[in-house]
Design a protein around this motif. Structure first.
Motif, PDB file in Angstrom:
ATOM      1  N   ARG A  11      -7.184  -5.888  -2.111  1.00 29.72           N
ATOM      2  CA  ARG A  11      -6.392  -6.338  -1.135  1.00 29.72           C
ATOM      3  C   ARG A  11      -5.140  -7.023  -1.922  1.00 29.72           C
ATOM      4  NH1 ARG A  11     -10.595 -10.094   2.088  1.00 29.72           N
ATOM      5  NH2 ARG A  11     -11.585  -8.609   3.435  1.00 29.72           N
ATOM      6  N   ILE A  12      -5.385  -7.486  -2.957  1.00 27.63           N
ATOM      7  CA  ILE A  12      -4.088  -7.843  -3.874  1.00 27.63           C
ATOM      8  C   ILE A  12      -3.365  -6.662  -4.203  1.00 27.63           C
ATOM      9  CG2 ILE A  12      -3.362  -8.690  -5.992  1.00 27.63           C
ATOM     10  CD1 ILE A  12      -5.733 -10.966  -5.493  1.00 27.63           C
ATOM     11  N   ARG A  13      -3.930  -5.527  -4.605  1.00 27.84           N
ATOM     12  CA  ARG A  13      -3.287  -4.165  -4.888  1.00 27.84           C
ATOM     13  C   ARG A  13      -2.609  -3.648  -3.752  1.00 27.84           C
ATOM     14  NH1 ARG A  13      -8.093  -1.920  -6.657  1.00 27.84           N
ATOM     15  NH2 ARG A  13      -8.349  -2.781  -8.893  1.00 27.84           N
ATOM     16  N   ASN A  14      -3.098  -3.792  -2.686  1.00 28.99           N
ATOM     17  CA  ASN A  14      -2.407  -3.278  -1.254  1.00 28.99           C
ATOM     18  C   ASN A  14      -1.287  -4.264  -1.230  1.00 28.99           C
ATOM     19  OD1 ASN A  14      -4.478  -1.597  -1.006  1.00 28.99           O
ATOM     20  ND2 ASN A  14      -5.676  -2.680   0.760  1.00 28.99           N
ATOM     21  N   ARG A  15      -1.499  -5.396  -1.351  1.00 25.25           N
ATOM     22  CA  ARG A  15       0.195  -6.373  -1.180  1.00 25.25           C
ATOM     23  C   ARG A  15       0.962  -5.941  -1.883  1.00 25.25           C
ATOM     24  NH1 ARG A  15      -0.245 -11.533   1.249  1.00 25.25           N
ATOM     25  NH2 ARG A  15      -2.327 -12.276   1.861  1.00 25.25           N
ATOM     26  N   LEU A  16       0.378  -5.615  -3.221  1.00 24.71           N
ATOM     27  CA  LEU A  16       1.648  -5.401  -4.513  1.00 24.71           C
ATOM     28  C   LEU A  16       2.075  -3.848  -3.946  1.00 24.71           C
ATOM     29  CD1 LEU A  16      -0.360  -6.862  -7.531  1.00 24.71           C
ATOM     30  CD2 LEU A  16       1.695  -7.624  -6.181  1.00 24.71           C
ATOM     31  N   ASN A  17       1.485  -2.992  -3.582  1.00 27.25           N
ATOM     32  CA  ASN A  17       2.058  -1.460  -3.153  1.00 27.25           C
ATOM     33  C   ASN A  17       3.153  -1.693  -2.120  1.00 27.25           C
ATOM     34  OD1 ASN A  17       0.528  -0.195  -5.247  1.00 27.25           O
ATOM     35  ND2 ASN A  17      -1.226   0.147  -3.749  1.00 27.25           N
ATOM     36  N   ARG A  18       2.680  -2.761  -1.023  1.00 21.72           N
ATOM     37  CA  ARG A  18       3.619  -3.033  -0.175  1.00 21.72           C
ATOM     38  C   ARG A  18       4.890  -3.500  -0.565  1.00 21.72           C
ATOM     39  NH1 ARG A  18      -1.016  -4.186   2.719  1.00 21.72           N
ATOM     40  NH2 ARG A  18      -0.467  -6.471   2.513  1.00 21.72           N
ATOM     41  N   LEU A  19       4.547  -4.469  -1.497  1.00 21.65           N
ATOM     42  CA  LEU A  19       6.039  -5.060  -2.008  1.00 21.65           C
ATOM     43  C   LEU A  19       6.404  -3.861  -3.100  1.00 21.65           C
ATOM     44  CD1 LEU A  19       7.531  -7.624  -2.741  1.00 21.65           C
ATOM     45  CD2 LEU A  19       6.042  -7.913  -4.521  1.00 21.65           C
ATOM     46  N   GLU A  20       6.161  -3.059  -3.640  1.00 18.72           N
ATOM     47  CA  GLU A  20       6.780  -1.971  -4.333  1.00 18.72           C
ATOM     48  C   GLU A  20       7.504  -1.144  -3.383  1.00 18.72           C
ATOM     49  OE1 GLU A  20       5.627   1.265  -7.593  1.00 18.72           O
ATOM     50  OE2 GLU A  20       3.800   0.523  -6.337  1.00 18.72           O
ATOM     51  N   GLY A  21       6.935  -0.783  -2.304  1.00 19.94           N
ATOM     52  CA  GLY A  21       7.743  -0.162  -1.254  1.00 19.94           C
ATOM     53  C   GLY A  21       8.777  -0.885  -0.634  1.00 19.94           C
ATOM     54  N   GLN A  22       8.849  -1.971  -0.622  1.00 25.31           N
ATOM     55  CA  GLN A  22       9.852  -2.999  -0.133  1.00 25.31           C
ATOM     56  C   GLN A  22      10.998  -2.954  -1.049  1.00 25.31           C
ATOM     57  OE1 GLN A  22       7.636  -6.711   0.789  1.00 25.31           O
ATOM     58  NE2 GLN A  22       9.235  -6.852   2.516  1.00 25.31           N
ATOM     59  N   ILE A  23      10.713  -3.064  -2.345  1.00 27.95           N
ATOM     60  CA  ILE A  23      11.969  -3.064  -3.533  1.00 27.95           C
ATOM     61  C   ILE A  23      12.518  -1.740  -3.460  1.00 27.95           C
ATOM     62  CG2 ILE A  23      12.123  -3.256  -5.946  1.00 27.95           C
ATOM     63  CD1 ILE A  23      11.420  -5.933  -4.626  1.00 27.95           C
ATOM     64  N   ARG A  24      11.663  -0.563  -3.277  1.00 25.36           N
ATOM     65  CA  ARG A  24      12.306   0.802  -3.314  1.00 25.36           C
ATOM     66  C   ARG A  24      13.312   0.765  -2.107  1.00 25.36           C
ATOM     67  NH1 ARG A  24       7.206   2.782  -4.938  1.00 25.36           N
ATOM     68  NH2 ARG A  24       6.742   3.050  -2.637  1.00 25.36           N
ATOM     69  N   GLY A  25      12.584   0.066  -1.213  1.00 24.78           N
ATOM     70  CA  GLY A  25      13.679   0.409   0.204  1.00 24.78           C
ATOM     71  C   GLY A  25      14.799  -0.480   0.035  1.00 24.78           C
ATOM     72  N   CYS A  44      14.941 -11.478   0.856  1.00 22.98           N
ATOM     73  CA  CYS A  44      14.063 -12.895   1.090  1.00 22.98           C
ATOM     74  C   CYS A  44      12.654 -12.491   1.488  1.00 22.98           C
ATOM     75  CB  CYS A  44      14.889 -13.604   2.034  1.00 22.98           C
ATOM     76  SG  CYS A  44      16.289 -14.241   1.372  1.00 22.98           S
ATOM     77  N   ALA A  45      12.524 -11.381   2.410  1.00 21.34           N
ATOM     78  CA  ALA A  45      11.281 -10.910   2.649  1.00 21.34           C
ATOM     79  C   ALA A  45      10.271 -10.322   1.583  1.00 21.34           C
ATOM     80  CB  ALA A  45      11.382  -9.590   3.612  1.00 21.34           C
ATOM     81  N   ALA A  46      11.033  -9.714   0.575  1.00 14.00           N
ATOM     82  CA  ALA A  46      10.256  -9.414  -0.694  1.00 14.00           C
ATOM     83  C   ALA A  46       9.851 -10.467  -1.473  1.00 14.00           C
ATOM     84  CB  ALA A  46      11.169  -8.343  -1.351  1.00 14.00           C
ATOM     85  N   ARG A  47      10.587 -11.701  -1.609  1.00 11.29           N
ATOM     86  CA  ARG A  47      10.208 -12.836  -2.207  1.00 11.29           C
ATOM     87  C   ARG A  47       9.283 -13.451  -1.363  1.00 11.29           C
ATOM     88  NH1 ARG A  47      14.620 -17.459  -2.277  1.00 11.29           N
ATOM     89  NH2 ARG A  47      14.279 -17.083  -0.160  1.00 11.29           N
ATOM     90  N   SER A  48       9.061 -13.634  -0.118  1.00 15.69           N
ATOM     91  CA  SER A  48       7.984 -13.920   0.482  1.00 15.69           C
ATOM     92  C   SER A  48       6.626 -13.361   0.199  1.00 15.69           C
ATOM     93  CB  SER A  48       8.441 -14.092   1.910  1.00 15.69           C
ATOM     94  OG  SER A  48       9.402 -14.842   2.247  1.00 15.69           O
ATOM     95  N   ALA A  49       6.869 -11.972   0.141  1.00 14.94           N
ATOM     96  CA  ALA A  49       5.571 -11.154  -0.062  1.00 14.94           C
ATOM     97  C   ALA A  49       5.140 -11.357  -1.392  1.00 14.94           C
ATOM     98  CB  ALA A  49       5.981  -9.631   0.347  1.00 14.94           C
ATOM     99  N   LEU A  50       5.980 -11.374  -2.194  1.00  8.94           N
ATOM    100  CA  LEU A  50       5.395 -11.726  -3.654  1.00  8.94           C
ATOM    101  C   LEU A  50       4.976 -13.164  -3.778  1.00  8.94           C
ATOM    102  CD1 LEU A  50       5.373 -11.027  -6.533  1.00  8.94           C
ATOM    103  CD2 LEU A  50       7.739 -11.790  -7.201  1.00  8.94           C
TER     104      LEU A  50
END
Length: 90
Positions: A11-25, A44-50
Motif C-alpha cells: 500500500r505504501i509502495r502504491n502511494r509512492l508510485n502514484r506520487l512518482e507519477g505526479q512528479i513526472r506530470g 501542493c497536491a504532490a506535497r499532500s500525497a507525500l
C-alpha cells in the motif's frame, strides 16, 4: 526494525508510485510551459500525497515495530526516540 506486513508495504509502495507519477506530470507541465497556478496546484497536491505516505508509513511503523510483542521495553523506548529524532529533523 522493518515493516512486517507485506500488504502494508504494498500500500505504501502504491502511494509512492502514484506520487512518482505526479512528479513526472509536474515536470511535463513545466516543459509544456503550463500556467503557473496549475503547476503550483499540482505541487501542493504532490506535497499532500507525500505527507499522506509519511503518515501511513509512520502508523504502520508504530503498529509493526513499536507495538510488537517481540520487543522489550528498552528497545521500544529506543525506537520511539529514533522516530521522534527523525520527525524533528524536518
Amino acid at each position: 526494525m522493518k515493516l512486517k506486513s507485506d500488504l502494508s508495504k504494498q500500500r505504501i509502495r502504491n502511494r509512492l508510485n502514484r506520487l512518482e507519477g505526479q512528479i513526472r506530470g509536474i515536470n511535463r507541465m513545466l516543459a509544456e510551459e503550463r500556467d503557473c497556478s496549475d503547476v503550483l496546484q499540482q505541487l501542493c497536491a504532490a506535497r499532500s500525497a507525500l505527507q499522506a505516505a509519511i503518515e501511513a508509513y509512520t502508523e504502520q511503523m508504530v503498529n509493526d515495530c513499536m507495538l510488537s510483542d517481540d520487543i522489550g521495553k528498552e528497545e521500544r523506548r529506543k525506537l520511539a526516540v529514533e522516530m521522534l529524532a527523525v520527525i524533528h529533523k524536518t
